[in-house]
Design a protein around this motif. Structure first.
Motif, PDB file in Angstrom:
ATOM      1  N   LEU A 105      36.458  39.671  31.292  1.00 21.16           N
ATOM      2  CA  LEU A 105      35.226  39.933  30.540  1.00 21.16           C
ATOM      3  C   LEU A 105      34.781  38.700  29.759  1.00 21.16           C
ATOM      4  O   LEU A 105      33.578  38.362  29.716  1.00 21.16           O
ATOM      5  CB  LEU A 105      35.433  41.121  29.588  1.00 21.16           C
ATOM      6  N   GLU A 106      35.757  37.999  29.196  1.00 24.81           N
ATOM      7  CA  GLU A 106      35.440  36.771  28.445  1.00 24.81           C
ATOM      8  C   GLU A 106      34.873  35.692  29.372  1.00 24.81           C
ATOM      9  O   GLU A 106      33.942  34.959  29.014  1.00 24.81           O
ATOM     10  CB  GLU A 106      36.685  36.257  27.721  1.00 24.81           C
ATOM     11  N   LYS A 129      21.715  35.544  36.522  1.00 24.25           N
ATOM     12  CA  LYS A 129      21.879  36.233  35.241  1.00 24.25           C
ATOM     13  C   LYS A 129      22.074  37.749  35.442  1.00 24.25           C
ATOM     14  O   LYS A 129      22.952  38.372  34.835  1.00 24.25           O
ATOM     15  CB  LYS A 129      20.670  35.960  34.367  1.00 24.25           C
ATOM     16  N   GLN A 130      21.263  38.351  36.316  1.00 22.87           N
ATOM     17  CA  GLN A 130      21.365  39.797  36.552  1.00 22.87           C
ATOM     18  C   GLN A 130      22.702  40.165  37.193  1.00 22.87           C
ATOM     19  O   GLN A 130      23.289  41.215  36.880  1.00 22.87           O
ATOM     20  CB  GLN A 130      20.209  40.246  37.451  1.00 22.87           C
ATOM     21  N   LYS A 131      23.203  39.301  38.090  1.00 16.65           N
ATOM     22  CA  LYS A 131      24.494  39.551  38.729  1.00 16.65           C
ATOM     23  C   LYS A 131      25.626  39.546  37.708  1.00 16.65           C
ATOM     24  O   LYS A 131      26.516  40.395  37.734  1.00 16.65           O
ATOM     25  CB  LYS A 131      24.724  38.495  39.801  1.00 16.65           C
ATOM     26  N   ILE A 132      25.562  38.566  36.784  1.00 22.11           N
ATOM     27  CA  ILE A 132      26.608  38.478  35.758  1.00 22.11           C
ATOM     28  C   ILE A 132      26.497  39.641  34.777  1.00 22.11           C
ATOM     29  O   ILE A 132      27.509  40.219  34.349  1.00 22.11           O
ATOM     30  CB  ILE A 132      26.531  37.130  35.020  1.00 22.11           C
ATOM     31  N   LEU A 133      25.269  40.022  34.406  1.00 19.19           N
ATOM     32  CA  LEU A 133      25.086  41.152  33.485  1.00 19.19           C
ATOM     33  C   LEU A 133      25.647  42.442  34.074  1.00 19.19           C
ATOM     34  O   LEU A 133      26.287  43.242  33.385  1.00 19.19           O
ATOM     35  CB  LEU A 133      23.601  41.330  33.158  1.00 19.19           C
ATOM     36  N   ALA A 134      25.438  42.657  35.379  1.00 19.20           N
ATOM     37  CA  ALA A 134      25.987  43.848  36.043  1.00 19.20           C
ATOM     38  C   ALA A 134      27.507  43.816  36.029  1.00 19.20           C
ATOM     39  O   ALA A 134      28.170  44.840  35.821  1.00 19.20           O
ATOM     40  CB  ALA A 134      25.454  43.923  37.474  1.00 19.20           C
ATOM     41  N   ALA A 135      28.072  42.621  36.265  1.00 16.02           N
ATOM     42  CA  ALA A 135      29.532  42.481  36.260  1.00 16.02           C
ATOM     43  C   ALA A 135      30.090  42.743  34.865  1.00 16.02           C
ATOM     44  O   ALA A 135      31.163  43.351  34.703  1.00 16.02           O
ATOM     45  CB  ALA A 135      29.917  41.089  36.753  1.00 16.02           C
ATOM     46  N   ILE A 136      29.385  42.256  33.841  1.00 12.65           N
ATOM     47  CA  ILE A 136      29.825  42.486  32.452  1.00 12.65           C
ATOM     48  C   ILE A 136      29.812  43.981  32.128  1.00 12.65           C
ATOM     49  O   ILE A 136      30.759  44.514  31.535  1.00 12.65           O
ATOM     50  CB  ILE A 136      28.923  41.708  31.474  1.00 12.65           C
ATOM     51  N   THR A 137      28.744  44.691  32.525  1.00 15.97           N
ATOM     52  CA  THR A 137      28.645  46.146  32.277  1.00 15.97           C
ATOM     53  C   THR A 137      29.792  46.893  32.944  1.00 15.97           C
ATOM     54  O   THR A 137      30.428  47.773  32.347  1.00 15.97           O
ATOM     55  CB  THR A 137      27.301  46.688  32.792  1.00 15.97           C
ATOM     56  N   ALA A 138      30.092  46.538  34.189  1.00 10.64           N
ATOM     57  CA  ALA A 138      31.182  47.191  34.919  1.00 10.64           C
ATOM     58  C   ALA A 138      32.523  46.931  34.250  1.00 10.64           C
ATOM     59  O   ALA A 138      33.369  47.826  34.137  1.00 10.64           O
ATOM     60  CB  ALA A 138      31.194  46.718  36.369  1.00 10.64           C
ATOM     61  N   ALA A 139      32.722  45.685  33.806  1.00 12.66           N
ATOM     62  CA  ALA A 139      33.989  45.322  33.165  1.00 12.66           C
ATOM     63  C   ALA A 139      34.155  46.080  31.843  1.00 12.66           C
ATOM     64  O   ALA A 139      35.256  46.524  31.495  1.00 12.66           O
ATOM     65  CB  ALA A 139      34.043  43.821  32.943  1.00 12.66           C
ATOM     66  N   GLU A 172      32.821  49.019  31.019  1.00 11.32           N
ATOM     67  CA  GLU A 172      33.068  50.440  31.301  1.00 11.32           C
ATOM     68  C   GLU A 172      34.503  50.672  31.737  1.00 11.32           C
ATOM     69  O   GLU A 172      35.137  51.663  31.348  1.00 11.32           O
ATOM     70  CB  GLU A 172      32.097  50.929  32.376  1.00 11.32           C
ATOM     71  N   ALA A 173      35.019  49.755  32.562  1.00 11.06           N
ATOM     72  CA  ALA A 173      36.407  49.879  33.018  1.00 11.06           C
ATOM     73  C   ALA A 173      37.366  49.765  31.844  1.00 11.06           C
ATOM     74  O   ALA A 173      38.346  50.523  31.738  1.00 11.06           O
ATOM     75  CB  ALA A 173      36.708  48.804  34.058  1.00 11.06           C
ATOM     76  N   LEU A 174      37.072  48.836  30.938  1.00 12.34           N
ATOM     77  CA  LEU A 174      37.925  48.647  29.769  1.00 12.34           C
ATOM     78  C   LEU A 174      37.878  49.864  28.859  1.00 12.34           C
ATOM     79  O   LEU A 174      38.894  50.301  28.317  1.00 12.34           O
ATOM     80  CB  LEU A 174      37.478  47.387  29.009  1.00 12.34           C
ATOM     81  N   GLU A 175      36.683  50.423  28.715  1.00 11.48           N
ATOM     82  CA  GLU A 175      36.526  51.605  27.850  1.00 11.48           C
ATOM     83  C   GLU A 175      37.285  52.792  28.427  1.00 11.48           C
ATOM     84  O   GLU A 175      37.932  53.555  27.703  1.00 11.48           O
ATOM     85  CB  GLU A 175      35.038  51.945  27.729  1.00 11.48           C
TER      86      GLU A 175
END
Length: 315
Positions: free
Chosen positions: A4-5, A40-50, A52-55
């Protein structure tokens, strides 16, 4: 560095590169902006997925049936109690069942025929007025008394006259009346109806049945007396009074009016297909709420339908 970082670091790099767009020739800015935006959109989607998985990893499964949160001490559980009306209604039914009566339950919505016509109410009887009887918009009637079941009981058990020579039925149920509510009057309450038919049924038998019922209910020998009454579906009609039981603080000469009763009108028998020249019957009806109020020394009938937990928990 976590995944995520790393993603957030990449997003910062893209944002930093995006500012270079101002230094590009005008004809190159469109293509550059589109490429940067895709990254940017690809990275934002990856951040959202990461995220949610962490949560999801940090959330413990929720057991909705558990009495408390995980790792918390169990609370002091409070058990519910049976409503006093239901307790006493079961007692009433048990006594009549032991005396040989069948039991059928009343309806909470009925019609004009069973409420009035089958019970010998004349067409112009004031009880048919909307001021006395509730009615739904569809024309149904919340029964004002359990006597609405008399016709059904007579027809249902009519065959018993041929097999065992009698009809013996009690009908517990909820009833509804257009009453001004106060400490002794309620628009919703419970009654228990009794119906008995045979070739030789008499008022003497009826008084014997009712006297025995109240003696068993209050657990002592009791005297009874009657006074004239009027009901369209019985003739003659009477009101039954019992000597106030000692358990209720009764003394000699104290009387309690308990219910209405009488010999079933020939028109009611005939309406149910029973020949009144051959068979005779008697019927009675009384409130369960009144029995409970007397037994427990209660002063306000409204408590039964109020949902007051401090009142119900006493039982």
């Amino acid at each position: 560095m976590s995944e995520l970082e790393k993603l957030k670091s990449e997003l910062k790099t893209i944002n930093a590169e995006y500012v270079k767009i101002k230094d590009l020739p005008p004809e190159q800015r469109g293509e550059f902006g589109r490429e940067m935006n895709k990254k940017k959109q690809k990275i934002l989607a990856a951040i959202t997925a990461a995220e949610e998985a962490l949560e999801s990893e940090n959330i413990e499964p929720l057991d909705i049936s558990a009495p408390c949160a995980p790792n918390q001490p169990l609370p002091q559980l409070k058990l519910g109690s049976k409503h006093p009306l239901m307790t006493e209604l079961d007692r009433v039914i048990s006594i009549y069942s032991d005396m040989g009566f069948n039991v059928i339950e009343s309806q909470q919505l009925d019609d004009e025929f069973h409420m009035f016509d089958s019970l010998n109410f004349s067409k112009g009887h004031p009880a048919r007025d909307g001021y006395d009887t509730f009615r739904t918009e569809e024309g149904f009637i919340p029964p004002a008394h359990t006597s609405t079941m008399q016709h059904r009981a007579l027809k249902k058990y009519r065959k018993d006259l041929d097999t065992i020579g009698q009809i013996a039925v009690v009908v517990p149920g909820r009833v509804f009346r257009n009453e001004d509510v106060d400490t002794t009057h309620e628009h919703t309450f419970y009654q228990c109806e009794g119906v008995y038919v045979s070739r030789d049924a008499t008022m003497g038998q009826m008084f014997g049945v009712l006297k025995r019922f109240f003696e068993l209910y209050y657990g002592q020998d009791l005297k009874i007396k009657t006074q004239p009454g009027y009901f369209p579906f019985t003739e003659p009609s009477a009101e039954l009074l019992i000597e106030k039981p000692a358990s209720l603080g009764g003394k000699g000469g104290d009387w309690l009016e308990m219910l209405g009763c009488g010999m079933i009108h020939p028109n009611v028998l005939e309406m149910a297909g029973i020949d009144p020249e051959i068979y005779h019957g008697f019927a009675w009806g009384g409130g369960i709420d009144r029995l409970v109020m007397l037994k427990y020394g209660l002063t306000d009938v409204r408590y039964f339908e109020s949902g007051k937990l401090d009142f119900l928990e006493k039982f």
